[in-house]
Write an enzyme that holds these catalytic residues in place. Structure first.
Site, PDB file in Angstrom:
ATOM      1  N   GLU A 125       4.493  -9.632 -18.262  1.00 51.87           N
ATOM      2  CA  GLU A 125       4.581 -10.975 -18.878  1.00 51.87           C
ATOM      3  C   GLU A 125       5.589 -11.869 -18.176  1.00 51.87           C
ATOM      4  O   GLU A 125       6.442 -12.477 -18.817  1.00 51.87           O
ATOM      5  CB  GLU A 125       4.920 -10.853 -20.376  1.00 51.87           C
ATOM      6  CG  GLU A 125       3.897 -10.019 -21.130  1.00 51.87           C
ATOM      7  CD  GLU A 125       4.200  -9.907 -22.633  1.00 51.87           C
ATOM      8  OE1 GLU A 125       5.240 -10.406 -23.095  1.00 51.87           O
ATOM      9  OE2 GLU A 125       3.371  -9.292 -23.339  1.00 51.87           O
ATOM     10  N   ASN A 165       1.123  -7.203 -15.410  1.00 50.85           N
ATOM     11  CA  ASN A 165       0.451  -7.005 -16.698  1.00 50.85           C
ATOM     12  C   ASN A 165       0.775  -8.182 -17.615  1.00 50.85           C
ATOM     13  O   ASN A 165       1.932  -8.591 -17.731  1.00 50.85           O
ATOM     14  CB  ASN A 165       0.991  -5.701 -17.326  1.00 50.85           C
ATOM     15  CG  ASN A 165       0.255  -5.269 -18.563  1.00 50.85           C
ATOM     16  OD1 ASN A 165      -0.974  -5.173 -18.552  1.00 50.85           O
ATOM     17  ND2 ASN A 165       0.978  -4.992 -19.647  1.00 50.85           N
ATOM     18  N   HIS A 185      -4.921  -8.702 -25.953  1.00 47.52           N
ATOM     19  CA  HIS A 185      -4.604  -8.888 -27.380  1.00 47.52           C
ATOM     20  C   HIS A 185      -5.432 -10.067 -27.872  1.00 47.52           C
ATOM     21  O   HIS A 185      -5.067 -11.228 -27.677  1.00 47.52           O
ATOM     22  CB  HIS A 185      -3.117  -9.150 -27.579  1.00 47.52           C
ATOM     23  CG  HIS A 185      -2.275  -7.959 -27.271  1.00 47.52           C
ATOM     24  ND1 HIS A 185      -2.367  -6.796 -28.004  1.00 47.52           N
ATOM     25  CD2 HIS A 185      -1.338  -7.736 -26.314  1.00 47.52           C
ATOM     26  CE1 HIS A 185      -1.512  -5.905 -27.511  1.00 47.52           C
ATOM     27  NE2 HIS A 185      -0.882  -6.448 -26.482  1.00 47.52           N
ATOM     28  N   GLU A 233      -4.036  -3.189 -23.214  1.00 48.10           N
ATOM     29  CA  GLU A 233      -3.487  -3.213 -24.578  1.00 48.10           C
ATOM     30  C   GLU A 233      -4.506  -3.819 -25.552  1.00 48.10           C
ATOM     31  O   GLU A 233      -4.172  -4.656 -26.395  1.00 48.10           O
ATOM     32  CB  GLU A 233      -2.182  -4.036 -24.621  1.00 48.10           C
ATOM     33  CG  GLU A 233      -1.136  -3.545 -23.654  1.00 48.10           C
ATOM     34  CD  GLU A 233       0.169  -4.338 -23.680  1.00 48.10           C
ATOM     35  OE1 GLU A 233       0.428  -5.065 -24.667  1.00 48.10           O
ATOM     36  OE2 GLU A 233       0.938  -4.220 -22.711  1.00 48.10           O
ATOM     37  N   ASP A 270      -6.624  -4.994 -28.433  1.00 50.73           N
ATOM     38  CA  ASP A 270      -6.811  -4.984 -29.890  1.00 50.73           C
ATOM     39  C   ASP A 270      -7.427  -6.309 -30.307  1.00 50.73           C
ATOM     40  O   ASP A 270      -7.386  -7.287 -29.556  1.00 50.73           O
ATOM     41  CB  ASP A 270      -5.546  -4.628 -30.685  1.00 50.73           C
ATOM     42  CG  ASP A 270      -4.342  -5.513 -30.443  1.00 50.73           C
ATOM     43  OD1 ASP A 270      -4.472  -6.558 -29.775  1.00 50.73           O
ATOM     44  OD2 ASP A 270      -3.245  -5.157 -30.937  1.00 50.73           O
TER      45      ASP A 270
HETATM   46  C1  XIL Z   1       4.788  -4.230 -28.817  1.00 50.62           C
HETATM   47  C2  XIL Z   1       4.756  -2.942 -29.624  1.00 50.62           C
HETATM   48  O1  XIL Z   1       3.424  -2.697 -30.004  1.00 50.62           O
HETATM   49  C3  XIL Z   1       5.641  -3.065 -30.835  1.00 50.62           C
HETATM   50  O2  XIL Z   1       5.728  -1.813 -31.525  1.00 50.62           O
HETATM   51  C4  XIL Z   1       7.045  -3.529 -30.416  1.00 50.62           C
HETATM   52  O3  XIL Z   1       7.807  -3.789 -31.558  1.00 50.62           O
HETATM   53  C5  XIL Z   1       6.968  -4.784 -29.575  1.00 50.62           C
HETATM   54  O4  XIL Z   1       6.108  -4.582 -28.471  1.00 50.62           O
HETATM   55  N1  XIL Z   1       2.753  -6.968 -25.049  1.00 50.62           N
HETATM   56  C6  XIL Z   1       3.300  -5.839 -24.514  1.00 50.62           C
HETATM   57  C7  XIL Z   1       3.631  -4.713 -25.404  1.00 50.62           C
HETATM   58  O5  XIL Z   1       3.392  -5.720 -23.284  1.00 50.62           O
HETATM   59  O6  XIL Z   1       4.734  -3.973 -24.938  1.00 50.62           O
HETATM   60  C8  XIL Z   1       3.888  -5.164 -26.812  1.00 50.62           C
HETATM   61  O7  XIL Z   1       4.077  -4.013 -27.630  1.00 50.62           O
HETATM   62  C9  XIL Z   1       2.751  -6.017 -27.321  1.00 50.62           C
HETATM   63  C10 XIL Z   1       2.583  -7.229 -26.449  1.00 50.62           C
END
Ligand code: XIL
Length: 369
Positions: free
Chosen positions: A174, A216, A252, A282, A284
């Site tokens: 990020e 990422n 996400h 990631e 969801d």
């Molecule tokens: C999130 C985790 O899921 C949580 O448990 C934590 O509190 C914060 O981070 N982008 C990312 C991940 O790269 O590391 C994040 O994960 C979600 C967004």
């Protein structure tokens, strides 16, 4: 978080229990009983299907359950469904180096050992990020030269610790915002500019030459400015001979921002065309819950979005993995992060699959296109 403002383990799978579900509601998708197939078995050999391992290390607490330690059904789910695992928090800076030069690999080691025991790969997440950093780092008043040394030592130690055991690392997480500018709040790019990213990749490569090293981020598929910033950076890094190997599309997604991102597949392809591996890292699909529960329509749309995400990966030959984040719903990060939202994963709980699971199975069975 501000992030999405726009946005001992088990053996083989137990036999499926007899379904406990009651009469289906006509035309409404409904949760299935325990999954009777395994995602990793139905997936083509060249696409690894994965999950994060929730919780982890110093980020534990009420929002961070540790089910790998405490929940046998969760271990069963991770052991039987997936081919790759990503520690969700255990390898973040505040977890793994809570005090300067003091490392705690306990939670990371447990996740990696679990994956190895079940023949699963591991993605390492992450080496530099603007979140989950310890106060000693963010409030230490370090000079740019000191920060450079701190990042070098961290990367060498953490990647070196897992040398040969972690197949891919999210090196820089990020680093751009949705306008394509450097993301404020990263201690390293704040002090040293984007140039430090090249060094981070070089140091990670020195520590484990076999690991595939990734950028990422989220919203890469939906923000043209952010996508362009990453494409430009990737081209520059490759032109300089920096060992960048992959682009991670977090994925996400939210049903509150329909439709399914139309540029999803073409975004994966654009990075693949640079010669990179791509991974959905990631995934969801969250939704606003009225009365705390998802409707049948929401679950059906969610299933279709999961299908489209996997189909997008299958359509891009260099797309190597699809990792889902924070499953099952009972352990997901979403409710604690996005008020009123949830139900983001393909499982209600450790043993109850949702329509999204069936959609994943169908998409994976369809294979590469
Ligand atoms: C999130 C985790 O899921 C949580 O448990 C934590 O509190 C914060 O981070 N982008 C990312 C991940 O790269 O590391 C994040 O994960 C979600 C967004």
């Amino acid at each position: 978080m501000a992030l999405l403002a726009l946005g001992a383990c088990t053996g083989p799978a137990e036999p499926p229990p007899t379904s406990t579900s009651t009469e289906p509601v006509a035309s409404e998708p409904r949760p299935s009983a325990s999954p009777t197939v395994s995602l990793r078995t139905v997936a083509p050999k060249d696409l690894l299907i994965g999950s994060s391992v929730v919780g982890g290390g110093h980020l534990s607490g009420t929002d961070h359950p540790q089910p790998l330690e405490s929940d046998a059904a969760y271990r069963q789910l991770l052991a039987t469904q997936f081919a790759t695992l990503t520690p969700e928090n255990a390898l973040k800076w505040a977890s793994v180096e809570p005090a300067r030069d003091t490392y705690d690999f306990a939670a990371g080691d447990a996740a990696v050992a679990f994956a190895e025991q079940h023949g699963e790969q591991v993605r390492g997440h992450n080496l530099m990020w603007h979140q989950s950093n310890p106060a000693w780092l963010t409030e230490g008043g370090f000079t740019p030269d000191q920060l450079r040394q701190i990042l070098h030592d961290h990367i060498s130690t953490v990647v070196g610790h897992y040398r040969g055991r972690i197949a891919a690392w999210d090196v820089a997480n990020e680093i751009f915002d949705d306008y394509g500018r450097l993301q404020a709040g990263d201690p390293f790019t704040d002090a040293l500019g984007v140039g430090i990213v090249a060094d981070a990749f070089r140091w990670a490569h020195e520590a484990d030459p076999a690991a595939v090293l990734y950028l990422n981020d989220y919203n890469v598929e939906s923000s043209a400015a952010k996508r362009q910033a990453y494409l430009d950076l990737a081209r520059q890094l490759l032109a300089q001979g920096v060992p960048l190997g992959g682009m991670g599309i977090q994925g996400h997604l939210s049903l509150q921002y329909p439709p399914f991102p139309p540029d999803f597949r073409s975004t994966l392809q654009a990075f693949a065309d640079l010669g990179l591996d791509v991974a959905i890292t990631e995934l969801d699909v969250r939704m606003a819950l009225t009365g705390g529960e998802a409707t049948g329509d929401q679950l059906a749309t969610q299933a279709d979005w999961y299908r489209q995400a996997v189909a997008g990966c299958l359509a891009v030959a260099r797309c190597v993995s699809v990792t889902m984040w924070g499953l099952p719903d009972t352990y997901s990060w979403v409710p604690a992060t996005f008020t009123g939202q949830g139900a983001a994963t393909p499982f209600i709980d450790d043993s109850t699959a949702k329509p999204a699971f069936d959609a994943l199975v169908a998409a994976l069975q369809a294979g590469r296109t």
